[in-house]
Design a protein around this motif. Structure first.
Motif, mmCIF file in Angstrom:
data_model
loop_
_atom_site.group_PDB
_atom_site.id
_atom_site.type_symbol
_atom_site.label_atom_id
_atom_site.label_comp_id
_atom_site.label_asym_id
_atom_site.label_seq_id
_atom_site.Cartn_x
_atom_site.Cartn_y
_atom_site.Cartn_z
ATOM 1 N N THR A 52 -6.050 6.494 16.764
ATOM 2 C CA THR A 52 -5.623 5.179 16.277
ATOM 3 C C THR A 52 -4.311 5.259 15.511
ATOM 4 N N ASP A 53 -3.617 4.147 15.528
ATOM 5 C CA ASP A 53 -2.390 4.030 14.733
ATOM 6 C C ASP A 53 -2.133 2.550 14.469
ATOM 7 N N ILE A 54 -1.344 2.291 13.457
ATOM 8 C CA ILE A 54 -1.006 0.915 13.112
ATOM 9 C C ILE A 54 0.129 0.401 14.006
ATOM 10 N N ARG B 255 -3.375 13.549 9.416
ATOM 11 C CA ARG B 255 -2.310 14.468 8.986
ATOM 12 C C ARG B 255 -0.974 13.735 8.921
ATOM 13 N N ASN B 256 -0.300 13.937 7.814
ATOM 14 C CA ASN B 256 1.047 13.372 7.637
ATOM 15 C C ASN B 256 1.070 11.849 7.720
ATOM 16 N N VAL B 257 0.010 11.234 7.247
ATOM 17 C CA VAL B 257 -0.079 9.772 7.220
ATOM 18 C C VAL B 257 -0.135 9.289 5.772
ATOM 19 N N SER C 215 0.824 -1.215 0.000
ATOM 20 C CA SER C 215 0.000 0.000 0.000
ATOM 21 C C SER C 215 0.851 1.254 0.000
ATOM 22 N N TYR C 216 2.128 1.104 0.315
ATOM 23 C CA TYR C 216 2.981 2.288 0.483
ATOM 24 C C TYR C 216 3.783 2.587 -0.781
ATOM 25 N N LYS C 217 4.136 3.840 -0.924
ATOM 26 C CA LYS C 217 4.885 4.278 -2.096
ATOM 27 C C LYS C 217 6.236 3.587 -2.177
ATOM 28 N N PHE D 198 0.555 20.435 18.891
ATOM 29 C CA PHE D 198 0.113 21.585 18.101
ATOM 30 C C PHE D 198 0.987 21.780 16.850
ATOM 31 N N ARG D 199 1.194 20.659 16.155
ATOM 32 C CA ARG D 199 1.963 20.722 14.897
ATOM 33 C C ARG D 199 1.229 21.669 13.942
ATOM 34 N N ASN D 200 1.919 22.588 13.347
ATOM 35 C CA ASN D 200 1.334 23.683 12.552
ATOM 36 C C ASN D 200 0.315 24.441 13.406
ATOM 37 N N VAL E 132 7.178 10.521 13.692
ATOM 38 C CA VAL E 132 7.488 11.766 14.403
ATOM 39 C C VAL E 132 6.250 12.658 14.471
ATOM 40 N N SER E 133 6.101 13.302 15.593
ATOM 41 C CA SER E 133 4.983 14.223 15.761
ATOM 42 C C SER E 133 5.374 15.258 16.790
ATOM 43 N N GLU E 134 4.513 16.223 17.032
ATOM 44 C CA GLU E 134 4.753 17.194 18.096
ATOM 45 C C GLU E 134 3.402 17.771 18.507
HETATM 46 C C1 LIG Z 1 4.263 11.123 10.717
HETATM 47 S S1 LIG Z 1 3.140 10.304 11.766
HETATM 48 C C2 LIG Z 1 1.826 11.507 11.899
HETATM 49 C C3 LIG Z 1 1.422 11.802 13.321
HETATM 50 C C4 LIG Z 1 0.415 12.939 13.464
HETATM 51 N N1 LIG Z 1 -0.780 12.674 12.724
HETATM 52 C C5 LIG Z 1 1.033 14.241 13.068
HETATM 53 O O1 LIG Z 1 0.679 14.784 12.014
HETATM 54 O O2 LIG Z 1 1.893 14.755 13.802
HETATM 55 C C6 LIG Z 1 2.457 9.033 10.714
HETATM 56 C C7 LIG Z 1 1.778 7.910 11.462
HETATM 57 O O3 LIG Z 1 0.976 7.168 10.551
HETATM 58 C C8 LIG Z 1 0.964 5.833 10.979
HETATM 59 N N2 LIG Z 1 0.514 4.958 9.898
HETATM 60 C C9 LIG Z 1 1.172 4.634 8.758
HETATM 61 N N3 LIG Z 1 0.433 3.773 8.033
HETATM 62 C C10 LIG Z 1 -0.714 3.562 8.734
HETATM 63 C C11 LIG Z 1 -1.875 2.763 8.497
HETATM 64 N N4 LIG Z 1 -2.003 2.013 7.402
HETATM 65 N N5 LIG Z 1 -2.859 2.772 9.434
HETATM 66 C C12 LIG Z 1 -2.739 3.528 10.551
HETATM 67 N N6 LIG Z 1 -1.665 4.289 10.827
HETATM 68 C C13 LIG Z 1 -0.664 4.315 9.927
HETATM 69 C C14 LIG Z 1 2.401 5.597 11.404
HETATM 70 O O4 LIG Z 1 2.517 4.472 12.251
HETATM 71 C C15 LIG Z 1 2.748 6.921 12.072
HETATM 72 O O5 LIG Z 1 2.577 6.839 13.460
#
Ligand SMILES: C[S@@+](CC[C@H](N)C(=O)[O-])C[C@H]1O[C@@H](n2cnc3c(N)ncnc32)[C@H](O)[C@@H]1O
Length: 267
Positions: free
Chosen positions: A139-141, A211-213, A31-33, A81-83, A77-79
């Motif tokens: 949620t997260d994977i 965001r950023n996923v 599913s990923y690039k 209040f990102r943006n 990576v996250s933080e």
């Molecule tokens: C860069 S972080 C973004 C965190 C937060 N949303 C932010 O913008 O700061 C990306 C997250 O997406 C999750 N991720 C990637 N593929 C995923 C999937 N198929 N289902 C759920 N989470 C996924 C990764 O595990 C990672 O924790």
């Protein structure tokens, strides 16, 4: 042997690796690039491994290496209040728009990584003093990211965008460099492991932050995901995307663009 220079060598071996990795982790690397393949290869170089069998053996027998592998791939990576300017828009314009007098807000931080995003949202809700306590699903994977999220302990550098009054109200200083999110805020967030590509979505959300996923996902997978997000929102609900993201063809998907990076479900 995997070529030291070209990560696209040995496609059959990589296909085999992806299958075995799916059985091991439930994560479908297809599913990923393509950049994910490059990252796998970069890590192999770093670990001085030159074939996929060896890589699989290592991550399937060594829990620490498995975690390193996942962390490296998912780039979680996250933080807080990102943006921050987007969080201001969220607080001043979007949340008042999606609030309804008769029920509590139902929000979802999809791909929440180590929890900074859903906790930031919980702080915004708390400051708005919404009478019906909002519910936040996060949620997260990545299970390890979720474990860290539940603990709620962070380094100072992740708190750079937290306003001083919020820092005072919602964090406990544990040491010079470590802060813990207050229990009130922790109680507002329900963390769950969920794969956005493979798992079904809950319904009737007022607000979804993703965001950023999707940046790592293939175009078709991404489009399917936006359709699933639309269906998960109630009509009038809003999807917030990352600062470098936009939904192409959002009208056909049933959204309208209300502000940069905010899409409202209209049908
Ligand atoms: C860069 S972080 C973004 C965190 C937060 N949303 C932010 O913008 O700061 C990306 C997250 O997406 C999750 N991720 C990637 N593929 C995923 C999937 N198929 N289902 C759920 N989470 C996924 C990764 O595990 C990672 O924790």
């Amino acid at each position: 042997m995997v070529s030291k220079n070209d990560y696209t060598s040995f496609p059959r071996e990589y296909e085999e690796f992806k299958k075995k990795f799916f059985e091991l982790s439930g994560i479908n690397l297809n599913s990923y690039k393509h950049q994910i393949h490059r990252r796998v290869h970069m890590l192999m170089k770093k670990w001085n491994i030159d074939n996929y069998d060896e890589l699989f053996r290592l991550i399937s027998t060594d829990k620490g290496k498995y975690m390193d592998f996942l962390n490296y791939l998912t780039i979680n990576v996250s933080e807080f209040f990102r943006n921050p300017e987007r969080f201001d828009t969220l607080e001043k314009e979007i949340i008042p728009m999606v609030m309804r007098p008769d029920r509590s807000i139902k929000a979802w931080s999809a791909g929440c990584a180590t929890g900074e995003e859903p906790y930031s949202l919980a702080m915004v809700f708390e400051d708005l003093k919404i009478s019906k306590t909002p519910r936040i699903l996060a949620t997260d994977i990545d299970r390890d990211a979720l474990e860290k999220a539940k603990k709620g302990i962070y380094e100072a550098k992740q708190l750079q965008n937290v306003k001083p009054d919020r820092l005072r109200k919602y964090f406990l200083k544990k040491s010079d460099n470590l802060y813990e999110v207050s229990q009130v805020i922790k109680n507002r967030v329900n963390f769950k492991r969920h794969d956005l590509v493979l798992d079904p979505f809950d319904k009737d959300f007022d607000l979804i932050l993703c965001r950023n996923v999707v940046i790592y996902l293939e175009r078709e997978v991404k489009e399917k995901l936006y359709r699933k997000f639309r269906d998960a929102l109630r009509i009038g609900g809003v999807l917030m995307v990352g600062n470098t993201e936009q939904i192409f063809g959002y009208r056909e998907l049933g959204f309208r663009s209300i502000k940069p990076f905010f899409y409202q479900r209209v049908k």
